[in-house]
Write a protein that holds these residues in place. Structure first.
Motif, short mmCIF file in Angstrom:
data_model
loop_
_atom_site.label_atom_id
_atom_site.label_comp_id
_atom_site.label_asym_id
_atom_site.label_seq_id
_atom_site.Cartn_x
_atom_site.Cartn_y
_atom_site.Cartn_z
N LEU A 1 -10.49 8.44 6.22
CA LEU A 1 -10.73 7.63 5.04
C LEU A 1 -9.45 6.92 4.60
CD1 LEU A 1 -12.78 6.72 3.00
CD2 LEU A 1 -12.27 8.75 1.65
N LEU A 2 -8.34 7.61 4.62
CA LEU A 2 -7.07 6.97 4.26
C LEU A 2 -6.71 5.85 5.23
CD1 LEU A 2 -4.89 10.03 3.17
CD2 LEU A 2 -5.92 8.28 1.72
N ARG A 3 -6.97 6.07 6.50
CA ARG A 3 -6.69 5.02 7.49
C ARG A 3 -7.60 3.82 7.31
NH1 ARG A 3 -5.00 8.09 13.06
NH2 ARG A 3 -3.40 9.35 12.09
N LEU A 4 -8.88 4.08 7.04
CA LEU A 4 -9.80 2.98 6.78
C LEU A 4 -9.32 2.16 5.58
CD1 LEU A 4 -13.37 4.49 7.24
CD2 LEU A 4 -12.37 2.60 8.52
N CYS A 5 -8.96 2.86 4.52
CA CYS A 5 -8.47 2.17 3.31
C CYS A 5 -7.17 1.43 3.62
CB CYS A 5 -8.27 3.17 2.18
SG CYS A 5 -9.80 3.84 1.51
N GLY A 6 -6.29 2.05 4.38
CA GLY A 6 -5.03 1.40 4.74
C GLY A 6 -5.24 0.14 5.57
N ILE B 1 -2.92 -6.22 0.70
CA ILE B 1 -2.54 -5.40 -0.46
C ILE B 1 -2.40 -3.95 -0.03
CG2 ILE B 1 -3.66 -6.92 -2.14
CD1 ILE B 1 -6.02 -4.93 -2.20
N ARG B 2 -1.75 -3.15 -0.86
CA ARG B 2 -1.67 -1.71 -0.58
C ARG B 2 -3.05 -1.10 -0.79
NH1 ARG B 2 3.19 1.54 -2.89
NH2 ARG B 2 2.10 2.96 -1.51
N TRP B 3 -3.37 -0.07 -0.04
CA TRP B 3 -4.70 0.52 -0.14
C TRP B 3 -4.93 1.13 -1.52
CZ3 TRP B 3 -5.74 5.61 -1.18
CH2 TRP B 3 -4.71 6.53 -1.01
N HIS B 4 -3.86 1.50 -2.21
CA HIS B 4 -3.97 2.07 -3.55
C HIS B 4 -4.64 1.10 -4.52
CE1 HIS B 4 -0.66 4.19 -1.63
NE2 HIS B 4 -0.92 5.20 -2.42
N TYR B 5 -4.51 -0.21 -4.22
CA TYR B 5 -5.03 -1.23 -5.12
C TYR B 5 -6.43 -1.71 -4.74
CZ TYR B 5 -0.13 -1.28 -6.45
OH TYR B 5 1.12 -0.92 -6.84
#
Length: 52
Positions: free
Chosen positions: A18-23, A31-35
């Motif tokens: 999930l983190l990689r998909l978002c990244g 943009i950064r995945w955090h945003y």
């Protein structure tokens, strides 16, 4: 949207995927995945769960 077969080759756990998909999605959008929008994060999570 990102092709899940690419991600599966490098997957170790659900949270890592999930983190990689978002990244990756954040990188595509510049943009950064955090945003990323929360709805988009939920969509990516749903996409991964149905593509497993």
């Amino acid at each position: 949207m990102i092709d899940i077969s690419f991600v599966n080759r490098y997957a170790f756990s659900f949270s890592m995927v999930l983190l990689r998909l978002c990244g990756l999605e954040g990188a595509i959008r510049g943009i950064r995945w955090h945003y990323l929008d929360d709805n988009l994060k939920k969509e990516l999570k749903s996409f991964y769960e149905t593509s497993r």
